[in-house]
Enzyme design. Structure first.
Site, short mmCIF file in Angstrom:
data_model
loop_
_atom_site.label_atom_id
_atom_site.label_comp_id
_atom_site.label_asym_id
_atom_site.label_seq_id
_atom_site.Cartn_x
_atom_site.Cartn_y
_atom_site.Cartn_z
N LYS A 101 -48.22 -89.12 18.08
CA LYS A 101 -49.11 -88.09 18.76
C LYS A 101 -50.57 -88.21 17.96
O LYS A 101 -51.53 -88.13 18.48
CB LYS A 101 -48.59 -86.82 18.60
CG LYS A 101 -47.59 -86.56 19.70
CD LYS A 101 -46.41 -85.68 19.51
CE LYS A 101 -45.40 -85.75 20.38
NZ LYS A 101 -44.20 -84.94 19.98
N GLN A 145 -42.33 -79.69 16.40
CA GLN A 145 -41.61 -80.98 16.92
C GLN A 145 -40.27 -80.63 16.90
O GLN A 145 -39.54 -80.05 15.97
CB GLN A 145 -41.84 -82.16 15.68
CG GLN A 145 -41.05 -83.34 16.34
CD GLN A 145 -41.61 -84.10 17.47
OE1 GLN A 145 -42.69 -84.21 17.46
NE2 GLN A 145 -40.78 -84.46 18.32
N ASP A 168 -47.61 -77.62 25.31
CA ASP A 168 -46.31 -77.91 25.82
C ASP A 168 -46.11 -77.21 27.20
O ASP A 168 -45.01 -77.66 28.00
CB ASP A 168 -45.02 -77.96 24.92
CG ASP A 168 -44.61 -79.18 24.44
OD1 ASP A 168 -45.00 -80.41 25.20
OD2 ASP A 168 -43.80 -79.33 23.55
#
Ligand code: NDP
Length: 346
Positions: A101, A145, A168
């Site tokens: 990422k 995460q 997200d």
């Protein structure tokens, strides 16, 4: 529990679902037994490239569009989009995803921020980190995460992420807005958003079409069905308790398969001319492959490709789109900040 873009996106690739290689939070074993005793199947007819939805190429185009907009945003507003990634513990797979990422961020000109915490960090300390990023104006998107260590409530941590930085799209307020007419979520979860983006970039008509979504997880199936419905498709959701999934699927003009069962959707489930988006990523034993396995989707590719008008390959279909959508969500957030826009009323 399923894995999300934040769990799997490694350099634009999703991690395969295997008992040994997949993220441990996904409990279902999906490595298929090697078909050692099976008679050799006739070689399938190659799929014409015109039938393939090239997710890798589309994702690359999107990343380059993002990079262009980032350069313009820096010049016009002096603002650089920023993504913060919080890693708890030292799981090798999580470390790889976080690295990917950060690399993806650097490639499009984002700033990335990271906090690495020990596996035994307390929930309160982790919450403080999230809250600090919530308050940091340089940060437009926050990812914690997953999976988190067992002593930490994933729900509590994800709920603590500001919905304005929830790139997200998993916050219940964003999900709720997605489900409600007349409401707009600030962010849509990356993988289903990527599925729709593929359909739209391939000019697949959605309004008025019958769609079948196989799987109803919070991160893929359910939001995919909502997104199709918002675009005026008539959507049927199939799940593990659905009788006669094959018949339901065979009536659909658009199929999104996200059940996590390798090659479950057979060729004869596909209506001739249908468009097939295969979200699944599973590892299938293959002694002829260098790694001893190859990736397959939730759709039996050759059979489905023979009937579909368009189909995503695995790998190289939905997978690369997930991280591209994460970058797009972060850019959207930065765009709102640059224009001084308050979050839309929900
Ligand atoms: P989940 O395990 O969270 O959900 C699977 C869904 O499929 C559930 O709703 C389940 O039904 C349903 N299902 C399971 N078995 C069957 C069956 N036999 N018939 C019909 N429905 C069934 O998985 P995810 O949503 O997280 O992931 C789905 C797939 O997508 C996986 O292959 C995963 O690897 C892949 N994935 C790919 C990503 C990418 O970037 N390409 C990102 C995320 C996931 P029920 O609700 O009844 O249990």
């Amino acid at each position: 529990m399923a894995f999300s873009c934040q769990r799997q996106a490694a350099a634009g690739r999703a991690a395969p679902r295997t008992s040994s290689r997949r993220v441990a939070a996904v409990p279902r074993p999906v490595v298929l037994a090697a078909a050692a005793a099976a008679p050799a199947a006739p070689a399938p007819t190659p799929v014409p490239p015109s039938k393939l939805i090239d997710g890798k190429a589309i994702a690359e185009t999107i990343r380059s569009e993002i990079a262009t907009e980032v350069a313009a945003m820096k010049q016009q507003y002096g603002l650089t989009p920023g993504l913060a990634v919080v890693l708890v513990g030292s799981r090798k797979d999580s470390e790889t995803y976080v690295r990917s990422k950060k690399k993806a961020c650097a490639e499009v000109g984002f700033d990335s921020y990271g906090t690495d915490l020990p596996a035994d960090v307390s929930e309160e300390e982790l919450l403080k980190v999230v809250e600090a990023y919530n308050a940091d104006p340089r940060v437009h998107g926050i990812l914690v995460q997953l999976p988190l260590p067992k002593h930490i409530s994933e729900k509590r941590i994800l709920d603590a992420i500001s919905i304005e930085k929830d790139v997200d799209g998993f916050h219940p307020l964003n999900m709720g807005c997605l489900a409600m007419r007349g409401r707009e979520p600030l962010f849509v979860p990356c993988t289903p958003k990527g599925c729709i983006e593929l359909l739209e970039r391939m000019n697949v008509p959605i309004a008025g079409r019958k769609a079948c979504v196989i799987g109803r997880s919070n991160i893929v199936g359910m939001p995919a069905a909502l997104l199709l419905q918002r675009r005026d498709a008539t959507v049927t959701m199939v799940h593990s308790k659905t009788p006669d999934a094959a018949r339901i699927c065979s009536e659909a003009d658009i199929v999104i398969a996200a059940c996590g069962v390798a090659e479950m959707v057979k060729g004869d489930w596909i209506k001739p001319g249908a468009v097939v988006i295969d979200v699944g990523i599973n590892a299938k034993d293959d002694p002829t492959a260098k790694k001893g396995y190859r990736l397959v989707g939730d759709v039996e590719f050759d059979g489905a490709a023979a009937r579909a008008s368009l189909i995503t390959p695995v790998p190289g279909g939905v997978g690369p789109m997930t991280i591209a959508m994460l970058l797009q969500n972060t850019l959207e957030s930065a765009r709102r900040a640059a224009k001084g826009e308050a979050a839309p009323a929900h």
